[in-house]
Design a protein around this motif. Structure first.
Motif, PDB file in Angstrom:
ATOM      1  N   SER A 307     -21.642  -5.328  18.121  1.00 17.84           N
ATOM      2  CA  SER A 307     -22.683  -4.419  17.647  1.00 17.84           C
ATOM      3  C   SER A 307     -23.455  -5.005  16.472  1.00 17.84           C
ATOM      4  O   SER A 307     -24.582  -4.580  16.182  1.00 17.84           O
ATOM      5  N   ARG A 308     -22.864  -5.977  15.785  1.00 16.78           N
ATOM      6  CA  ARG A 308     -23.532  -6.585  14.633  1.00 16.78           C
ATOM      7  C   ARG A 308     -24.321  -7.836  15.014  1.00 16.78           C
ATOM      8  O   ARG A 308     -25.015  -8.417  14.170  1.00 16.78           O
ATOM      9  N   ILE A 309     -24.191  -8.274  16.254  1.00 19.94           N
ATOM     10  CA  ILE A 309     -24.878  -9.487  16.694  1.00 19.94           C
ATOM     11  C   ILE A 309     -26.269  -9.136  17.208  1.00 19.94           C
ATOM     12  O   ILE A 309     -26.423  -8.257  18.043  1.00 19.94           O
ATOM     13  N   SER A 310     -27.266  -9.806  16.668  1.00 21.97           N
ATOM     14  CA  SER A 310     -28.622  -9.640  17.170  1.00 21.97           C
ATOM     15  C   SER A 310     -29.400 -10.902  16.868  1.00 21.97           C
ATOM     16  O   SER A 310     -29.064 -11.661  15.952  1.00 21.97           O
ATOM     17  N   VAL A 311     -30.453 -11.126  17.634  1.00 21.57           N
ATOM     18  CA  VAL A 311     -31.306 -12.288  17.379  1.00 21.57           C
ATOM     19  C   VAL A 311     -31.940 -12.174  16.000  1.00 21.57           C
ATOM     20  O   VAL A 311     -32.070 -13.168  15.273  1.00 21.57           O
ATOM     21  N   ASP A 312     -32.315 -10.947  15.600  1.00 23.42           N
ATOM     22  CA  ASP A 312     -32.939 -10.762  14.287  1.00 23.42           C
ATOM     23  C   ASP A 312     -32.008 -11.198  13.167  1.00 23.42           C
ATOM     24  O   ASP A 312     -32.407 -11.936  12.256  1.00 23.42           O
ATOM     25  N   ASN A 313     -30.745 -10.727  13.220  1.00 21.76           N
ATOM     26  CA  ASN A 313     -29.791 -11.100  12.179  1.00 21.76           C
ATOM     27  C   ASN A 313     -29.529 -12.601  12.168  1.00 21.76           C
ATOM     28  O   ASN A 313     -29.421 -13.219  11.111  1.00 21.76           O
ATOM     29  N   ALA A 314     -29.420 -13.185  13.365  1.00 17.70           N
ATOM     30  CA  ALA A 314     -29.185 -14.626  13.452  1.00 17.70           C
ATOM     31  C   ALA A 314     -30.346 -15.398  12.854  1.00 17.70           C
ATOM     32  O   ALA A 314     -30.151 -16.396  12.134  1.00 17.70           O
ATOM     33  N   CYS A 315     -31.566 -14.961  13.112  1.00 18.72           N
ATOM     34  CA  CYS A 315     -32.737 -15.655  12.570  1.00 18.72           C
ATOM     35  C   CYS A 315     -32.812 -15.521  11.056  1.00 18.72           C
ATOM     36  O   CYS A 315     -33.199 -16.466  10.363  1.00 18.72           O
ATOM     37  N   ILE A 316     -32.447 -14.353  10.545  1.00 21.59           N
ATOM     38  CA  ILE A 316     -32.469 -14.165   9.085  1.00 21.59           C
ATOM     39  C   ILE A 316     -31.457 -15.078   8.411  1.00 21.59           C
ATOM     40  O   ILE A 316     -31.764 -15.788   7.442  1.00 21.59           O
ATOM     41  N   LEU A 321     -30.245 -20.314   5.533  1.00 21.06           N
ATOM     42  CA  LEU A 321     -29.571 -21.613   5.480  1.00 21.06           C
ATOM     43  C   LEU A 321     -30.580 -22.763   5.501  1.00 21.06           C
ATOM     44  O   LEU A 321     -30.434 -23.750   4.772  1.00 21.06           O
ATOM     45  N   LEU A 322     -31.623 -22.635   6.311  1.00 22.64           N
ATOM     46  CA  LEU A 322     -32.661 -23.674   6.352  1.00 22.64           C
ATOM     47  C   LEU A 322     -33.417 -23.743   5.033  1.00 22.64           C
ATOM     48  O   LEU A 322     -33.792 -24.844   4.573  1.00 22.64           O
ATOM     49  N   LEU A 323     -33.642 -22.596   4.417  1.00 25.81           N
ATOM     50  CA  LEU A 323     -34.294 -22.580   3.107  1.00 25.81           C
ATOM     51  C   LEU A 323     -33.429 -23.277   2.070  1.00 25.81           C
ATOM     52  O   LEU A 323     -33.929 -24.043   1.223  1.00 25.81           O
ATOM     53  N   THR A 324     -32.129 -23.028   2.110  1.00 24.05           N
ATOM     54  CA  THR A 324     -31.199 -23.714   1.200  1.00 24.05           C
ATOM     55  C   THR A 324     -31.252 -25.223   1.408  1.00 24.05           C
ATOM     56  O   THR A 324     -31.230 -26.004   0.452  1.00 24.05           O
ATOM     57  N   ALA A 325     -31.325 -25.628   2.695  1.00 26.31           N
ATOM     58  CA  ALA A 325     -31.425 -27.056   3.002  1.00 26.31           C
ATOM     59  C   ALA A 325     -32.702 -27.652   2.415  1.00 26.31           C
ATOM     60  O   ALA A 325     -32.694 -28.760   1.862  1.00 26.31           O
TER      61      ALA A 325
END
Length: 388
Positions: A307-316, A321-325
């Motif tokens: 129920s907590r898995i979604s494309v939106d959450n994964a993209c956020i 993580l990409l911003l940190t990189a």
């Protein structure tokens, strides 16, 4: 109404088949159980079929080779409400099936024999099987699946035909025995165990069983239906060990007991983080696939997580993580610029570079896993056309 089918898989068992059938028929007569003896013949060329028919047993021909294929066809063709299966090599006692019938009538879905509790006669089981193969694989099965079965590979077992057909077992080889126990446990069937005996089989030829080959098939199946143990737990250990080491080394070398850990260890920690995280993602995708195709059952923990898995959450999460990189890359460039873009001390550039690589890799992994998990959960219309 037929209450019991005594099922025997058969491939060239002319030496012992008659003895087994006679014992089974005598049991049905003595006990008063309304039943039949069914032989699932896997292509015998020694006259086993004629022997069985001559004794009054029913024979079903199974062209697909394999122990599991023979038993699967036999179960599908059985007339009994209950089925008791056993090898036709005269190693199991078909004249004493009362413990199985009692448990089945009491509501059990699967009743396993336990040879270690009932007694194993001298030379009935090779030492490799008795002291290594069976104990190890049975222990793995109990740990992975929390099943109450102490003898995972006992060939004498009884079950409700309807319940076992509902599991949709499909392995064709010797691993069929493990698949039955695994899926019965996963889907919450009532599994019980009774002592049974094992004696040396009456054949003069070598058995069909191949110790190492079939042992590996059983182990593969045990791992296949246990994504927590195959992917999740090892992945968490690798990810945790890598993350702790990586975080500690981000601020400089670490010395423990006179041993210094620095950049080489940091690179290893990066690999542990990425490998561990990938294994956790594999677990997630495997669970989604297996539940969708009824290979594994739903569970409250799985439903909460799903129920907590979604494309939106994964993209956020992936974007963070990409911003940190990116920030780590910029920090490294600014540090380099501070030296006039000349030579730098390795540790000054490797640490932000390693952080950048790890965060970027994790970000991409999170996003792609999110999209793939969403694809696996898309509804499928039964009448939907198949794309060319």
């Amino acid at each position: 109404m037929t209450e019991l089918t005594i099922l025997m898989p058969c491939l060239d068992e002319a030496e012992t088949l008659e003895t087994c059938i006679v014992k089974a028929l005598d049991y049905l007569k003595r006990s008063g159980v309304a039943g039949e003896v069914l032989i699932a013949d896997n292509g015998s060329t020694d006259g086993s079929q004629d022997i069985a028919k001559g004794l009054g047993a029913r024979v079903v021909d199974v062209p697909v080779k394999g122990y599991g294929a023979a038993l699967g066809a036999g179960i599908a063709n059985a007339k009994g409400r209950f089925v008791i299966m056993g090898d036709s090599d005269d190693s199991y006692d078909f004249s004493n099936l009362d413990p199985f019938i009692e448990q089945l009538r009491d509501g059990a879905d699967l009743v396993m024999g336990n040879r270690f509790k009932g007694g194993i006669a001298k030379n009935a089981m090779p030492p490799l099987h008795r002291y290594l193969g069976n104990p190890v694989l049975s222990t793995v099965g109990r740990v992975f699946y929390r099943t109450p079965v102490g003898d995972f590979h006992c060939g004498l077992r009884g079950f409700s035909r309807e319940a076992i057909l509902g599991l949709h077992l499909n392995t064709p080889g010797m691993e069929f025995a493990s698949e039955m126990v695994i899926r019965a446990t996963l889907f919450g069937l009532d599994i019980r165990e009774v002592p049974t005996t094992l004696k040396p089989d009456g054949r003069t030829r070598a058995p069909h069983l191949r110790s190492w080959r079939d042992g590996w098939l059983h182990l593969k199946l045990l791992l296949t239906f246990a994504p927590y143990w195959l992917f999740y737990y090892p992945g968490l250990v690798l990810f945790g060990a890598g993350l702790i080491s990586f975080t500690a080394l981000m601020f400089g070398p670490v010395t423990i007991g006179g041993i210094s850990f620095d950049l080489a260890t940091m690179i290893l920690a990066s690999a542990l983080i990425l490998t561990g995280f990938q294994m956790v993602c594999f677990h997630l995708l495997t669970r989604i696939f297996a539940v969708r195709f009824n290979l594994l059952p739903l569970s409250p923990r799985y439903e909460r997580f799903q129920s907590r898995i979604s494309v939106d959450n994964a993209c956020i999460i992936g974007a963070l993580l990409l911003l940190t990189a990116l920030i780590a890359v910029l920090a490294g460039v600014f540090s380099w610029g501070a030296t006039g873009f000349g030579d730098m001390v390795a540790s000054d550039i490797v640490r932000p570079a390693a952080l950048s690589v790890v965060c970027a890799s994790l970000g991409v992994q999170v996003i792609t896993t999110g999209f793939l998990s969403s694809m696996l959960q898309q509804p499928i219309r039964p009448d939907a056309p198949i794309a060319d």
